[in-house]
Design an enzyme around this catalytic site. Sequence first.
Site, PDB file in Angstrom:
ATOM      1  N   ARG A 103      43.549  32.073  44.107  1.00 56.85           N
ATOM      2  CA  ARG A 103      42.175  31.945  44.579  1.00 56.85           C
ATOM      3  C   ARG A 103      41.244  31.937  43.377  1.00 56.85           C
ATOM      4  O   ARG A 103      41.652  32.242  42.251  1.00 56.85           O
ATOM      5  CB  ARG A 103      41.796  33.112  45.494  1.00 56.85           C
ATOM      6  CG  ARG A 103      41.854  34.487  44.820  1.00 56.85           C
ATOM      7  CD  ARG A 103      41.084  35.517  45.603  1.00 56.85           C
ATOM      8  NE  ARG A 103      41.260  36.892  45.126  1.00 56.85           N
ATOM      9  CZ  ARG A 103      40.621  37.443  44.104  1.00 56.85           C
ATOM     10  NH1 ARG A 103      39.761  36.712  43.391  1.00 56.85           N
ATOM     11  NH2 ARG A 103      40.830  38.706  43.758  1.00 56.85           N
ATOM     12  N   ASN A 105      38.087  33.551  41.272  1.00 59.69           N
ATOM     13  CA  ASN A 105      37.723  34.920  40.966  1.00 59.69           C
ATOM     14  C   ASN A 105      36.285  34.944  40.474  1.00 59.69           C
ATOM     15  O   ASN A 105      35.366  34.676  41.219  1.00 59.69           O
ATOM     16  CB  ASN A 105      38.697  35.522  39.937  1.00 59.69           C
ATOM     17  CG  ASN A 105      38.516  37.011  39.754  1.00 59.69           C
ATOM     18  OD1 ASN A 105      38.366  37.736  40.741  1.00 59.69           O
ATOM     19  ND2 ASN A 105      38.536  37.482  38.532  1.00 59.69           N
ATOM     20  N   ASN A 154      37.691  36.434  33.740  1.00 58.33           N
ATOM     21  CA  ASN A 154      36.638  37.330  34.199  1.00 58.33           C
ATOM     22  C   ASN A 154      35.515  37.331  33.164  1.00 58.33           C
ATOM     23  O   ASN A 154      35.592  36.662  32.129  1.00 58.33           O
ATOM     24  CB  ASN A 154      37.198  38.750  34.365  1.00 58.33           C
ATOM     25  CG  ASN A 154      36.942  39.321  35.737  1.00 58.33           C
ATOM     26  OD1 ASN A 154      35.871  39.123  36.307  1.00 58.33           O
ATOM     27  ND2 ASN A 154      37.915  40.039  36.276  1.00 58.33           N
ATOM     28  N   ASP A 206      35.865  43.532  33.215  1.00 61.22           N
ATOM     29  CA  ASP A 206      35.724  42.881  34.521  1.00 61.22           C
ATOM     30  C   ASP A 206      34.483  41.987  34.491  1.00 61.22           C
ATOM     31  O   ASP A 206      34.250  41.285  33.521  1.00 61.22           O
ATOM     32  CB  ASP A 206      35.662  43.935  35.634  1.00 61.22           C
ATOM     33  CG  ASP A 206      36.228  43.427  36.951  1.00 61.22           C
ATOM     34  OD1 ASP A 206      35.873  42.298  37.351  1.00 61.22           O
ATOM     35  OD2 ASP A 206      37.002  44.149  37.591  1.00 61.22           O
TER      36      ASP A 206
END
Length: 296
Positions: A103, A105, A154, A206
């Site tokens: 998927r 992100n 990320n 992140d």
Amino acid sequence: MHCELIVDARNATGESPVWHPTENALYWVDIPAGQLHRWRASDGAHQHWQANEMLACIARCASPDRGWIAGMQSGVFQLTVNAQGTLDSRLLSPVEHAREGMRFNDGRCDRQGRFWAGSMLMDMQQGARVGALYRQGGEGQALRLQLDDLIVPNGLAFSPDGTRMYLSDSHPDVQAIWAFDYDIDSGTPHNRRLFVDMREYPGRPDGAAVDAEGGYWICGNDAGLVHRFTPDGRLDRSLSVPVKKPAMCAFGGAGLDTLFVTSIRPAGDLADQPLAGGVFALNPGVKGLEEPAYRG
């Protein structure tokens, strides 16, 4: 440093916070739930809308009636809330993932309004380098692969003048943040170099944001911290949140001087972090920049 819980959202994976200045509201997503959330600053009202598949990252469209552009499971979609109060989705570009079980992100727009999104294998434990970073141009244009050989892309962000791009890989085997020179005319990154080795700091890298001074803010997942690095890669400050897994941060509020932080609510015993999955507001001591809208 004051940290305020604004929504006890209990998101499984709260991500992609975006401040909407005309609505004076914060939007974000819960990835596995496939939900788009909104919190209004004027009255604290919180509501959400359901998408038809996992919803990973969002950016406002420049035309208000166009709603949002979103990276989801099967591609990049346009999302709009209809008159019935439900979420309509229209596929703009499908994506050919490297394998099943992937998927999108992290993602956002560059300063020129091009939408970027990274893909990942949902089973992170495999450590498979099948993740990639894509750029979405105008409507009707195909997604363009820009970078590959990633595990969990990320921390995507752009400097205030748009000429530098940041990207991280948050997988435990990598934990690196890179900087790139960014061609604002063609929308292409080059001259990749290590910006920060996050193995030297608490938390895995992140989601991220950049402030008006060029400071790069990155959530330290597993450490309950949000770090600010100066443009030369020096750690400037670290702010704490009352959860272990802050996921992404964004500047907002009337003066763009509030840092909003979404978080992850892991399965298991949460006695030591009952607010996990919530959305928090911090006073970062600097102002941010309005998030660019998609101009495709």
